[in-house]
Enzyme design. Structure first.
Site, PDB file in Angstrom:
ATOM      1  N   HIS A 108     -85.142 -24.010 -19.105  1.00 21.37           N
ATOM      2  CA  HIS A 108     -86.068 -25.075 -19.486  1.00 21.37           C
ATOM      3  C   HIS A 108     -87.308 -25.063 -18.593  1.00 21.37           C
ATOM      4  CE1 HIS A 108     -82.069 -27.246 -20.570  1.00 21.37           C
ATOM      5  NE2 HIS A 108     -82.399 -26.366 -21.490  1.00 21.37           N
ATOM      6  N   HIS A 174     -69.689 -28.804 -25.036  1.00 18.54           N
ATOM      7  CA  HIS A 174     -70.894 -27.978 -25.157  1.00 18.54           C
ATOM      8  C   HIS A 174     -70.721 -27.012 -26.312  1.00 18.54           C
ATOM      9  CE1 HIS A 174     -73.917 -24.870 -24.353  1.00 18.54           C
ATOM     10  NE2 HIS A 174     -74.581 -25.804 -23.704  1.00 18.54           N
ATOM     11  N   HIS A 200     -76.276 -15.190 -22.979  1.00 16.19           N
ATOM     12  CA  HIS A 200     -76.407 -15.892 -24.258  1.00 16.19           C
ATOM     13  C   HIS A 200     -76.702 -14.926 -25.412  1.00 16.19           C
ATOM     14  CE1 HIS A 200     -76.344 -19.218 -21.626  1.00 16.19           C
ATOM     15  NE2 HIS A 200     -77.259 -19.997 -22.169  1.00 16.19           N
ATOM     16  N   GLN A 295     -82.807 -28.995 -28.295  1.00 14.87           N
ATOM     17  CA  GLN A 295     -81.580 -29.643 -27.840  1.00 14.87           C
ATOM     18  C   GLN A 295     -80.792 -30.241 -29.007  1.00 14.87           C
ATOM     19  OE1 GLN A 295     -80.203 -29.659 -24.871  1.00 14.87           O
ATOM     20  NE2 GLN A 295     -81.858 -28.568 -23.841  1.00 14.87           N
ATOM     21  N   LYS A 298     -77.490 -29.058 -30.857  1.00 16.16           N
ATOM     22  CA  LYS A 298     -76.138 -29.382 -30.391  1.00 16.16           C
ATOM     23  C   LYS A 298     -75.468 -30.408 -31.302  1.00 16.16           C
ATOM     24  CE  LYS A 298     -77.322 -28.445 -25.576  1.00 16.16           C
ATOM     25  NZ  LYS A 298     -77.469 -29.000 -24.211  1.00 16.16           N
TER      26      LYS A 298
END
Length: 424
Positions: A108, A174, A200, A295, A298
């Protein structure tokens, strides 16, 4: 009509769902979890009874240089509660110790001074040494090994040079690491961009084990555990919070063992049984997690787990900070559609992962089989439409759009806080 309160930015919205359409409301038991102690008492009790570790005060007694990793502005860690307690305990045991607070930004942007004040309080910001990790500053990281996956492990020099490294954070489900907290403060928290991208990669994101609530056989979690050990993360304080961002439990001690105990507690509260529906309403739990579209993916994954193929996901998320990542936006917006994104990304090798690839891969996966209506009056509608989603300024407008797609008799499941549940 059934009235349901859902979080949106720094407030709550009251939405109405026709009774004959509503089939389920899926909520974490954390939101109804009752505690008799204050937040400070809960945190102090955890620190008094560390799991698999000596007490923090004993660890710091002879240490000259301590680094305390904390979460950034995108995470609702109640640092105004936890940080003063940690700093007080550390200095009571060792008044001369040098403390550096390192903000785990991961991939971020840096946390601004005002965001630090909002998070820690002005007194801490004015009196402590606080440094943002910057993942793309390769002068600030050092190579410390090779991940189990084969990627290079580069970590922040300040963390690696610490005589003692500890962290604070919180534990929630998560969407691909299984749970937040613990080892995540190191990877991706204070890892280089190169390391984050290797961890990732599209192969791992596509794994059936890279899902909410799953850490066993999760290749992403495996890398993260290795990184935390290489960094010598000695002690953690992780809290569990309710829908009001209040501490309801805390776990302290060994970075792996305390985290495992915390994950077990969260799983007991967060696990909900999927109730398949044509339309699923979800949120990202309000501020700070619903500040951008990035975000908000999620909360969409929770809806994905209970929405029928071809169904509609109504995602209520402020996204006042825009898309949240230029690469994330470009790779979705510039593609002809979600299937084109998936076809391309699954061919990308582990070491060729591009910024935000994991996020646009998951969003494309959702969009490939569902229609997503993003509800916000704080974000540019054109941006949302370009990202192959529909926009609605109000929930009522979104529900009408969803009924037009799935019919007036469509069945609806509501997940008031999509990031707080593990849908089974």
């Amino acid at each position: 009509m059934t009235k349901i309160k859902i979080p949106y930015s720094k407030q709550f919205l009251e939405i109405e769902i026709p009774d004959n359409n509503l089939v389920a409301i899926l909520e974490s038991k954390a939101h109804a979890y009752k505690v008799e102690q204050t937040q400070q008492e809960i945190v102090s009790k955890a620190l008094d009874n560390p799991i698999g570790s000596a007490k923090l005060e004993d660890l710091v007694k002879s240490v000259k240089n301590l680094v305390l990793i904390t979460s950034d502005h995108t995470r609702p860690v109640p640092s105004k509660v936890t940080m003063p307690i940690l700093l007080s305990r550390i200095r009571s045991a060792n008044p001369k110790i040098k403390i550096t607070i390192l903000i785990a930004t991961g991939f971020h942007r840096p946390t601004t001074r005002q965001e630090m004040i909002d998070k820690f309080g002005a007194e801490i910001v004015e009196n402590e040494v606080i440094i943002n990790h910057v993942s793309e500053d390769y002068n600030s990281v050092v190579r410390v090994g090779t991940l189990p996956s084969g990627g290079e492990l580069w970590l922040n020099k300040i963390a690696m040079e610490a005589e003692l490294l500890i962290s604070e954070g919180f534990i929630e489900p998560h969407f691909f690491a299984g749970f937040s907290g613990g080892r995540k403060s190191v990877l991706p928290g204070v890892a280089s961009a190169k390391t984050v991208m290797a961890n990732h990669c599209s192969e791992f994101i596509a794994s059936e084990y890279a899902r909410s609530g799953v850490i066993v056989n999760n290749p992403i979690h495996r890398d993260m555990i290795y990184a935390a050990k290489q960094a010598k993360l000695a002690f953690i304080l992780n809290v569990v919070i309710d829908s009001n961002k209040k501490v309801i439990n805390a776990f302290a001690g060994d970075s792996e063992l305390a985290h495992i105990d915390g994950c077990k507690f969260v799983m007991e509260l967060a696990s909900v049984k999927a109730v398949k529906a044509d339309i699923v309403v979800s949120t990202n739990g309000g501020y700070p997690l619903d500040q951008n579209i990035y975000q908000s993916v999620k909360g969409m994954t929770a809806a994905e787990a209970t929405c029928r193929e071809g169904g509609v996901i109504i995602m209520v998320s402020a996204c006042n900070d825009g898309h949240g990542g230029q690469s994330f936006y470009d790779n979705i917006a510039n593609a002809s559609g979600p299937r084109a994104v998936l076809d391309r990304v699954l061919k990308v090798g582990r070491n060729d992962t591009v910024p935000d690839q994991w996020e646009f891969q998951i969003l494309a996966r959702i969009l490939d089989t569902h229609t997503v209506i993003l509800v916000t009056d704080m974000c540019d509608p054109e941006m949302i439409v370009k990202m192959h989603m529909k926009h609605a300024a109000t929930f009522e407008e979104a529900l009408q759009m969803a009924f037009e797609i799935k019919g007036k008799n469509a069945k609806i499941t509501v997940i008031p806080d999509g990031v707080s549940v593990v849908v089974k």
